[in-house]
Scaffold this motif. Structure first.
Motif, PDB file in Angstrom:
ATOM      1  N   ARG A 149     -66.375  17.928 -40.563  1.00 30.45           N
ATOM      2  CA  ARG A 149     -66.532  16.676 -39.830  1.00 30.45           C
ATOM      3  C   ARG A 149     -67.179  16.986 -38.484  1.00 30.45           C
ATOM      4  O   ARG A 149     -66.624  17.736 -37.681  1.00 30.45           O
ATOM      5  CB  ARG A 149     -65.184  15.990 -39.618  1.00 30.45           C
ATOM      6  CG  ARG A 149     -64.569  15.460 -40.903  1.00 30.45           C
ATOM      7  CD  ARG A 149     -63.269  14.726 -40.636  1.00 30.45           C
ATOM      8  NE  ARG A 149     -62.665  14.232 -41.867  1.00 30.45           N
ATOM      9  CZ  ARG A 149     -62.949  13.065 -42.428  1.00 30.45           C
ATOM     10  NH1 ARG A 149     -63.852  12.266 -41.845  1.00 30.45           N
ATOM     11  NH2 ARG A 149     -62.372  12.682 -43.544  1.00 30.45           N
ATOM     12  N   LEU A 150     -68.341  16.426 -38.267  1.00 27.31           N
ATOM     13  CA  LEU A 150     -69.055  16.544 -36.998  1.00 27.31           C
ATOM     14  C   LEU A 150     -69.289  15.140 -36.467  1.00 27.31           C
ATOM     15  O   LEU A 150     -70.068  14.382 -37.034  1.00 27.31           O
ATOM     16  CB  LEU A 150     -70.387  17.268 -37.173  1.00 27.31           C
ATOM     17  CG  LEU A 150     -70.328  18.770 -37.462  1.00 27.31           C
ATOM     18  CD1 LEU A 150     -71.723  19.304 -37.749  1.00 27.31           C
ATOM     19  CD2 LEU A 150     -69.718  19.513 -36.286  1.00 27.31           C
ATOM     20  N   GLY A 151     -68.602  14.812 -35.358  1.00 27.38           N
ATOM     21  CA  GLY A 151     -68.736  13.459 -34.845  1.00 27.38           C
ATOM     22  C   GLY A 151     -68.276  12.462 -35.890  1.00 27.38           C
ATOM     23  O   GLY A 151     -67.168  12.521 -36.392  1.00 27.38           O
ATOM     24  N   GLY A 152     -69.164  11.544 -36.265  1.00 26.33           N
ATOM     25  CA  GLY A 152     -68.814  10.548 -37.268  1.00 26.33           C
ATOM     26  C   GLY A 152     -69.363  10.861 -38.636  1.00 26.33           C
ATOM     27  O   GLY A 152     -69.454   9.971 -39.482  1.00 26.33           O
ATOM     28  N   VAL A 153     -69.740  12.106 -38.891  1.00 26.78           N
ATOM     29  CA  VAL A 153     -70.353  12.499 -40.157  1.00 26.78           C
ATOM     30  C   VAL A 153     -69.432  13.462 -40.899  1.00 26.78           C
ATOM     31  O   VAL A 153     -68.908  14.411 -40.314  1.00 26.78           O
ATOM     32  CB  VAL A 153     -71.728  13.147 -39.937  1.00 26.78           C
ATOM     33  CG1 VAL A 153     -72.337  13.596 -41.269  1.00 26.78           C
ATOM     34  CG2 VAL A 153     -72.669  12.185 -39.234  1.00 26.78           C
ATOM     35  N   GLN A 154     -69.250  13.203 -42.204  1.00 26.16           N
ATOM     36  CA  GLN A 154     -68.485  14.088 -43.073  1.00 26.16           C
ATOM     37  C   GLN A 154     -69.460  14.773 -44.022  1.00 26.16           C
ATOM     38  O   GLN A 154     -70.308  14.131 -44.633  1.00 26.16           O
ATOM     39  CB  GLN A 154     -67.445  13.294 -43.852  1.00 26.16           C
ATOM     40  CG  GLN A 154     -66.694  14.109 -44.889  1.00 26.16           C
ATOM     41  CD  GLN A 154     -65.821  13.248 -45.765  1.00 26.16           C
ATOM     42  OE1 GLN A 154     -65.766  12.038 -45.594  1.00 26.16           O
ATOM     43  NE2 GLN A 154     -65.144  13.870 -46.730  1.00 26.16           N
ATOM     44  N   LEU A 155     -69.336  16.104 -44.149  1.00 29.09           N
ATOM     45  CA  LEU A 155     -70.229  16.880 -44.996  1.00 29.09           C
ATOM     46  C   LEU A 155     -69.430  17.773 -45.927  1.00 29.09           C
ATOM     47  O   LEU A 155     -68.413  18.342 -45.533  1.00 29.09           O
ATOM     48  CB  LEU A 155     -71.152  17.773 -44.146  1.00 29.09           C
ATOM     49  CG  LEU A 155     -72.282  17.119 -43.363  1.00 29.09           C
ATOM     50  CD1 LEU A 155     -72.939  18.161 -42.479  1.00 29.09           C
ATOM     51  CD2 LEU A 155     -73.295  16.504 -44.312  1.00 29.09           C
ATOM     52  N   VAL A 156     -69.910  17.904 -47.169  1.00 26.07           N
ATOM     53  CA  VAL A 156     -69.396  18.882 -48.119  1.00 26.07           C
ATOM     54  C   VAL A 156     -70.608  19.512 -48.792  1.00 26.07           C
ATOM     55  O   VAL A 156     -71.485  18.802 -49.299  1.00 26.07           O
ATOM     56  CB  VAL A 156     -68.468  18.242 -49.175  1.00 26.07           C
ATOM     57  CG1 VAL A 156     -67.982  19.312 -50.158  1.00 26.07           C
ATOM     58  CG2 VAL A 156     -67.278  17.565 -48.510  1.00 26.07           C
ATOM     59  N   GLY A 175     -73.345   4.838 -44.304  1.00 27.12           N
ATOM     60  CA  GLY A 175     -73.232   4.870 -45.754  1.00 27.12           C
ATOM     61  C   GLY A 175     -72.867   6.252 -46.237  1.00 27.12           C
ATOM     62  O   GLY A 175     -72.444   7.113 -45.454  1.00 27.12           O
ATOM     63  N   PHE A 176     -73.072   6.478 -47.525  1.00 31.48           N
ATOM     64  CA  PHE A 176     -72.758   7.781 -48.101  1.00 31.48           C
ATOM     65  C   PHE A 176     -73.819   8.116 -49.133  1.00 31.48           C
ATOM     66  O   PHE A 176     -74.557   7.244 -49.616  1.00 31.48           O
ATOM     67  CB  PHE A 176     -71.364   7.776 -48.742  1.00 31.48           C
ATOM     68  CG  PHE A 176     -71.215   6.781 -49.858  1.00 31.48           C
ATOM     69  CD1 PHE A 176     -71.464   7.144 -51.184  1.00 31.48           C
ATOM     70  CD2 PHE A 176     -70.849   5.466 -49.591  1.00 31.48           C
ATOM     71  CE1 PHE A 176     -71.329   6.231 -52.208  1.00 31.48           C
ATOM     72  CE2 PHE A 176     -70.710   4.548 -50.617  1.00 31.48           C
ATOM     73  CZ  PHE A 176     -70.956   4.927 -51.923  1.00 31.48           C
ATOM     74  N   ALA A 192     -77.725  17.303 -35.130  1.00 31.12           N
ATOM     75  CA  ALA A 192     -78.015  16.338 -36.189  1.00 31.12           C
ATOM     76  C   ALA A 192     -78.063  17.086 -37.520  1.00 31.12           C
ATOM     77  O   ALA A 192     -78.096  18.317 -37.558  1.00 31.12           O
ATOM     78  CB  ALA A 192     -79.331  15.623 -35.922  1.00 31.12           C
ATOM     79  N   VAL A 193     -78.046  16.332 -38.604  1.00 26.06           N
ATOM     80  CA  VAL A 193     -78.120  16.901 -39.946  1.00 26.06           C
ATOM     81  C   VAL A 193     -79.459  16.507 -40.553  1.00 26.06           C
ATOM     82  O   VAL A 193     -79.762  15.315 -40.694  1.00 26.06           O
ATOM     83  CB  VAL A 193     -76.968  16.412 -40.840  1.00 26.06           C
ATOM     84  CG1 VAL A 193     -77.037  17.080 -42.207  1.00 26.06           C
ATOM     85  CG2 VAL A 193     -75.632  16.686 -40.182  1.00 26.06           C
TER      86      VAL A 193
END
Length: 334
Positions: A149-156, A175-176, A192-193
């Motif tokens: 979790r970075l800020g408001g972003v979830q990554l897997v 969104g997702f 950023a991603v």
């Protein structure tokens, strides 16, 4: 040991203990600073960034470590004199605890001056650098099969290679979706991603599905700067700006005032806790007193909007004074 050399003798005896506690406190701060980013789970700092975090954690904590070392060193020295019989001999020659006040005041001056320097200069600067390291995309790397979790972003991510992650799942307020590849990059707002060859699904306001070739997803467009990262001058400007905007500036004012009151508390703490040196288990009592002080400071933070900035910022020093009054009035030093 002649009376006129009492202050010098105590300071000389206390120096090794102060140095040991200071080194130990710095080591603990470094260890905690190194563990903190590792607990993020899916994000691992690169060796150079991790070493920088470890080093910066020491000045960030020096405002607490220095007065702790000065207080513990003085109390431990008096406790050693008591244990070895030296204090009994001094008392037999007419020396009383109040005659140790100059030595403990000098220890307090050392702790207070170091605490003030760290509170106003070293602490804010090091915390600011820690935040910048955390925002730098080159400072961290992703771990496969773990949620980040970075800020408001979830990554897997499934795999990582050469700075890129493959088979990503992401979710944010926008969104997702999934992407074939992705990596952390720098942007104007911080980290950023960068996502490549993916699909985004949104549910509000209208459910849609979009395919993209490349998309740079900001992690935090406006990274928050905590008050303890601001210099004393910047903190004063923030306080004035908040009040000028018609908002309650009690918390900002309380934090600004604590930058002056915390070194004052560090100055009086060794003197306040001096009687603990003749008690059983003195270092355990010093630890309890430190916990009481920290709890009082945190309580002041929570009550800033209720009791006002002046009282909120003063709760820590008032707790130190109260402990000193209780210990000195109950000490049979006649």
């Amino acid at each position: 040991m002649r009376f006129r050399h009492l202050t010098g003798a105590l300071l000389r005896s206390a120096t090794p203990a102060v140095a040991w506690v200071l080194c130990g406190g710095c080591a603990v701060a470094a260890v905690l600073g190194g563990l903190q980013p590792l607990m993020a789970g899916a994000v691992v700092p690169r060796p150079a960034a991790w070493l920088s975090l470890v080093v910066l954690s020491i000045p960030a904590s020096l405002a607490i470590i220095a007065p702790t070392a000065a207080t513990a060193g003085g109390v431990w020295t008096l406790a050693r004199w008591e244990r070895e019989g030296a204090w009994l001999g001094l008392r037999s020659s007419g020396v009383r605890g109040r005659q140790l006040i100059p030595a403990f005041l000098l220890l307090g001056l050392l702790g207070g001056a170091t605490s003030g320097f760290a509170t106003h200069l070293l602490g804010p600067a090091s915390r600011s650098q820690i935040r910048e390291l955390g925002r730098a995309p080159g400072a961290v790397e992703l771990v496969p099969n773990a949620e980040l979790r970075l800020g408001g972003v979830q990554l897997v991510v499934r795999e990582t290679s050469g700075g890129w992650a493959s088979d990503l799942f992401f979710a944010s307020q926008r969104g997702f979706g999934t992407a074939r590849r992705g990596r952390l990059v720098a942007s104007d707002g911080g980290t950023a991603v960068e996502l490549m060859d993916g699909v985004l699904a949104t549910t509000e306001p209208i459910p849609i599905t979009l395919s993209f070739r490349r998309w740079v997803l900001p992690v935090s467009s406006s990274p928050r700067v905590e008050l303890d990262e601001l210099s004393t001058e910047e903190l004063h400007v923030r306080w004035v700006a908040t009040a000028s905007a018609g908002r309650d500036a009690s918390y900002e004012r309380s934090v600004a005032m604590k930058r002056w009151l915390h070194p004052f508390a560090a100055l009086i703490l060794p003197l306040a806790l001096l009687p603990l040196g003749v008690k059983a288990r003195p270092m355990a009592w010093v630890g309890c007193a430190g916990v009481v002080y920290l709890v009082a400071v945190r309580l002041g933070d929570q009550l800033a909007f209720v009791v006002g900035a002046n009282l909120a910022a003063s709760i820590g020093p008032l707790a130190a004074i109260a402990m000193g009054l209780v210990l000195w009035t109950t000490w049979r030093d006649g």
